[in-house]
Design a protein around this motif. Structure first.
Motif, PDB file in Angstrom:
ATOM      1  N   ARG A  78       0.754  -1.198  -0.011  1.00  0.00           N
ATOM      2  CA  ARG A  78      -0.075  -0.017   0.153  1.00  0.00           C
ATOM      3  C   ARG A  78       0.760   1.182   0.152  1.00  0.00           C
ATOM      4  O   ARG A  78       0.303   2.321  -0.568  1.00  0.00           O
ATOM      5  CB  ARG A  78      -0.788   0.177   1.069  1.00  0.00           C
ATOM      6  N   ARG A  79       2.110   1.233   0.556  1.00  0.00           N
ATOM      7  CA  ARG A  79       3.018   2.378   0.579  1.00  0.00           C
ATOM      8  C   ARG A  79       3.379   2.892  -0.955  1.00  0.00           C
ATOM      9  O   ARG A  79       3.336   4.092  -0.845  1.00  0.00           O
ATOM     10  CB  ARG A  79       4.355   2.056   1.240  1.00  0.00           C
ATOM     11  N   MET A  83      -3.232   7.554  -2.678  1.00  0.00           N
ATOM     12  CA  MET A  83      -4.606   7.821  -3.055  1.00  0.00           C
ATOM     13  C   MET A  83      -4.987   9.216  -2.399  1.00  0.00           C
ATOM     14  O   MET A  83      -4.668   9.596  -1.345  1.00  0.00           O
ATOM     15  CB  MET A  83      -5.382   6.771  -2.248  1.00  0.00           C
ATOM     16  N   PHE A  85      -8.644  11.287  -2.203  1.00  0.00           N
ATOM     17  CA  PHE A  85     -10.202  10.910  -1.867  1.00  0.00           C
ATOM     18  C   PHE A  85     -10.905  12.143  -2.050  1.00  0.00           C
ATOM     19  O   PHE A  85     -10.607  13.285  -2.260  1.00  0.00           O
ATOM     20  CB  PHE A  85     -10.364  10.637  -0.582  1.00  0.00           C
ATOM     21  N   ASN A  89     -10.452  13.372   3.168  1.00  0.00           N
ATOM     22  CA  ASN A  89     -10.062  12.188   4.261  1.00  0.00           C
ATOM     23  C   ASN A  89      -8.936  12.950   5.057  1.00  0.00           C
ATOM     24  O   ASN A  89      -7.973  12.252   5.514  1.00  0.00           O
ATOM     25  CB  ASN A  89      -9.788  10.939   3.683  1.00  0.00           C
ATOM     26  N   LEU A  90      -8.894  14.252   5.481  1.00  0.00           N
ATOM     27  CA  LEU A  90      -7.974  14.538   6.266  1.00  0.00           C
ATOM     28  C   LEU A  90      -8.146  14.492   7.617  1.00  0.00           C
ATOM     29  O   LEU A  90      -9.401  14.226   8.189  1.00  0.00           O
ATOM     30  CB  LEU A  90      -7.701  16.203   6.146  1.00  0.00           C
ATOM     31  N   ILE A  91      -7.109  14.496   8.448  1.00  0.00           N
ATOM     32  CA  ILE A  91      -7.287  14.616  10.235  1.00  0.00           C
ATOM     33  C   ILE A  91      -7.664  15.806  10.544  1.00  0.00           C
ATOM     34  O   ILE A  91      -6.450  16.678  10.629  1.00  0.00           O
ATOM     35  CB  ILE A  91      -6.333  14.010  10.832  1.00  0.00           C
ATOM     36  N   LEU A  94      -5.715  17.975  13.130  1.00  0.00           N
ATOM     37  CA  LEU A  94      -4.116  17.908  13.287  1.00  0.00           C
ATOM     38  C   LEU A  94      -3.748  18.888  12.321  1.00  0.00           C
ATOM     39  O   LEU A  94      -4.346  19.412  11.592  1.00  0.00           O
ATOM     40  CB  LEU A  94      -3.581  16.564  12.994  1.00  0.00           C
ATOM     41  N   SER A 102       1.611  12.426   7.632  1.00  0.00           N
ATOM     42  CA  SER A 102       0.947  11.115   7.899  1.00  0.00           C
ATOM     43  C   SER A 102       0.739  10.015   6.754  1.00  0.00           C
ATOM     44  O   SER A 102       0.546   8.869   6.880  1.00  0.00           O
ATOM     45  CB  SER A 102      -0.794  11.121   8.263  1.00  0.00           C
ATOM     46  N   GLY A 103       1.280  10.608   5.574  1.00  0.00           N
ATOM     47  CA  GLY A 103       1.529   9.711   4.518  1.00  0.00           C
ATOM     48  C   GLY A 103       2.854   8.731   4.732  1.00  0.00           C
ATOM     49  O   GLY A 103       2.865   8.008   3.632  1.00  0.00           O
ATOM     50  N   LEU A 105       3.118   6.983   7.420  1.00  0.00           N
ATOM     51  CA  LEU A 105       2.758   6.179   8.650  1.00  0.00           C
ATOM     52  C   LEU A 105       3.032   4.691   8.162  1.00  0.00           C
ATOM     53  O   LEU A 105       3.328   3.959   9.036  1.00  0.00           O
ATOM     54  CB  LEU A 105       1.351   6.186   8.994  1.00  0.00           C
ATOM     55  N   GLY A 106       3.279   4.551   6.889  1.00  0.00           N
ATOM     56  CA  GLY A 106       3.633   2.815   6.479  1.00  0.00           C
ATOM     57  C   GLY A 106       4.988   2.799   6.484  1.00  0.00           C
ATOM     58  O   GLY A 106       5.424   1.633   6.505  1.00  0.00           O
ATOM     59  N   ARG A 158       0.063  14.719   0.772  1.00  0.00           N
ATOM     60  CA  ARG A 158       0.032  13.686   1.801  1.00  0.00           C
ATOM     61  C   ARG A 158       0.168  12.029   0.753  1.00  0.00           C
ATOM     62  O   ARG A 158       1.135  11.444   1.304  1.00  0.00           O
ATOM     63  CB  ARG A 158      -1.316  13.418   2.433  1.00  0.00           C
ATOM     64  N   GLN A 162       4.183   9.469   0.363  1.00  0.00           N
ATOM     65  CA  GLN A 162       4.474   7.899   0.392  1.00  0.00           C
ATOM     66  C   GLN A 162       5.289   7.539  -0.454  1.00  0.00           C
ATOM     67  O   GLN A 162       5.911   6.362  -0.689  1.00  0.00           O
ATOM     68  CB  GLN A 162       3.002   7.206  -0.008  1.00  0.00           C
TER      69      GLN A 162
END
Lengths: 269, 270
Positions: A78-79, A83, A85, A89-91, A94, A102-103, A105-106, A158, A162
């Motif tokens: 997935r990294r 993607m 959206f 789909n932001l937090i 934060l 957060s991109g 996180l993988g 984001r 990745q």
């Protein structure tokens, strides 16, 4: 880069949403997937990074068949698939920088993620990308205070954090006004060229598909019925893609006319 | 034809309820009255004492005034102890409430068994009253603040964890989806997808519980579990009504202060 073979998807015991779909995406370039609501565009995109579980078929991304992967190997696959959206789909609570990071996180560990101590290389990349999309002044701004266009640019950055091999965009402009929508599409197109990144975009707007895409794929009832350059997408092709589907309102058209007619009798003196 | 010119044989009729519905409602009133009457008959209330209540209140008020401030220092120290009990208990309960909320929320619990365990902790800790918990812990640890802290903490777990679990269940799925798409594992989903969304609710719930705990800890002393209640009990037992009055006023002031502080804090986090 991406090879999809005989992909099918069925939700529960319902009808097949994707009916043995085969699609190959080569190197860089923007591919638009068009089709009416319910044609399976979103399902197709989400099967690629396994947000949706395919029923059968194979999906090979950068030489790895992602359909059989589980756990750590799935997360690693997935990294390399970024993607974007429709709903950003932001937090919300934060900051822009935290959202962008957060991109990664993988890649980082739990303690690093918790304490926000990301590697300097990640921070450098974040600043470079934020400057590229014009958000350098919003690094510590909370994500929910940004405008729609700014939020989607955070979403783009984001995804690019990745370091993806391919970028998926699921209706990235559907929540935006026409002008902002146009800006996001050009930005995506430019970044695709600058980073030689293949991009797969689900899009409702046929004009934008023609304007920005190198290649257009038309989906209808889970089957590809058009695949060609944007310039080949004439009225006949559009009719085949949208004919008799809810997307163009033809199916519900009769009902609408009927309701109007009834409304007419009530309204007339 | 306009509305005014319309002629009708009979006037319009409209009723909110049908005859059957009205009969049904009457029956409900009747049954409610019967239950109240039955309860009063069964409970065997000694009515002369009820009728003499106004005189007793006046008498008690006379004996309570003026409040005796001579034991002010002692009361102040006990009051402080009460607040400390509430604060420590709230803090302690969080350590159990947070993991309980995690396993009691349908969208984060690892499996059916953990969900069941989580739900059981919620119900079990909440359904037992603080005073009952206090009696239990006084029996185990002996009288004193330790029993009080544990009693308040145990009663708080269910309340706090339930509200927190509900907050976890109500989160927006979208940020979670984004973390999954980036290749994040369960831990990072919690850190980035869930925690930022539920943190304000968690803080608000904790502050609210602290406020409730201050009120609860004032009565702990009645069963020997520390705090202001111990002195209150002593004053009543020895008929020192003027001291009891001072203690009651002190409790009232602290409860109001707790309410003010907690509502101000809650406004800031939401």
């Amino acid at each position: 880069m991406l090879r999809i073979t005989d992909l099918t998807k069925r939700y529960g015991t319902g009808e097949l949403v994707l009916k043995g779909l085969t699609l190959e995406i080569g190197g860089a370039g923007l591919t638009a997937i068009i089709g009416s609501s319910g044609a399976g565009k979103s399902t197709l995109l989400r099967c690629i990074n396994r947000l949706v579980e395919p029923t059968s078929g194979s999906i090979v991304v950068d030489g790895v068949d992602v359909t059989g992967l589980r756990g750590r190997r799935l997360r690693h696959a997935r990294r390399s698939i970024g993607m974007i959206f429709q709903g950003f789909n932001l937090i919300d609570r934060l900051s822009v920088m935290e959202n962008v990071l957060s991109g990664r996180l993988g890649y980082v560990g739990f303690a690093q993620a918790l304490t926000r101590r990301y590697p300097q290389a990640d921070i450098d990349r974040a600043f470079t990308l934020l400057e590229r999309v014009g958000l350098q002044d919003f690094v510590n701004t909370r994500a929910d205070t940004l405008s729609g266009g700014q939020r989607q640019r955070v979403g783009v950055v984001r995804a690019l954090m990745q370091d993806p091999k391919i970028l998926l965009a699921d209706e990235p402009t559907a929540s935006l006004d026409p002008k902002t929508s146009q800006q996001i599409m050009s930005l995506t197109r430019e970044l695709s060229e600058e980073l030689s990144l293949p991009v797969l975009v689900n899009i409702h707007n046929v004009h934008q598909a023609k304007e920005f895409a190198d290649r257009v794929v038309g989906l209808r009832y889970g089957t590809i019925i058009f695949d060609g350059a944007g310039s080949d997408l004439d009225d006949a092709a559009l009719d085949r893609i949208y004919e008799g589907t809810a997307g163009r309102g033809d199916e519900h058209g009769d009902e609408t006319v009927g309701a109007d007619a009834r409304g007419g009798t009530v309204a007339s003196p | 034809m306009t509305l005014g010119e319309r002629e009708r044989a009979e006037p319009y009729r409209w009723q909110r309820f049908t005859l059957a519905e009205r009969l049904g409602r009457f029956l409900i009133y009747l049954v409610s009255a019967a239950i109240v009457f039955w309860a009063l008959r069964t409970l065997d209330v000694f009515w002369p004492w009820v009728w003499s209540a106004p005189t007793e209140i006046a008498d008690l008020f006379g004996r309570m005034t003026p409040p005796d401030l001579r034991r002010g220092d002692e009361i102040l120290r006990a009051m402080l102890e009460t607040i400390h009990i509430a604060t420590l208990a709230t803090f302690l309960s969080l350590f159990i409430a947070l993991p309980t909320a995690y396993i009691a929320a349908q969208n984060t619990t690892p499996n059916g068994v953990t969900l069941w365990i989580g739900r059981f902790i919620l119900v079990a800790t909440r359904s037992v009253n603080t005073i009952i918990w206090a009696l239990l812990f006084v029996a185990i640890f002996g009288p004193g603040v330790m029993a009080g802290i544990l009693a308040i903490a145990f009663r708080s777990i269910g309340f706090t964890a339930k509200l927190m679990a509900e907050a976890i269940e109500e989160i927006d799925r979208k940020p979670v989806e984004a973390v999954v798409a980036a290749g994040g594992d369960k831990g990072k989903i919690v850190l980035y997808g869930i925690v930022p969304q539920v943190l304000p609710t968690f803080l608000a719930v904790t502050i609210l519980r602290w406020d409730i705990n201050i009120r609860e800890s004032t009565v702990l002393g009645l069963v020997g579990a520390g705090g202001i209640g111990m002195i209150l009990q002593g004053a009543i037992d020895t008929f020192q009504w003027q001291t009891a009055a001072t203690i009651l006023i002190a409790i009232l002031i602290v409860v109001i202060l707790g309410e003010v502080v907690s509502s101000a804090l809650r406004k800031r986090v939401i």
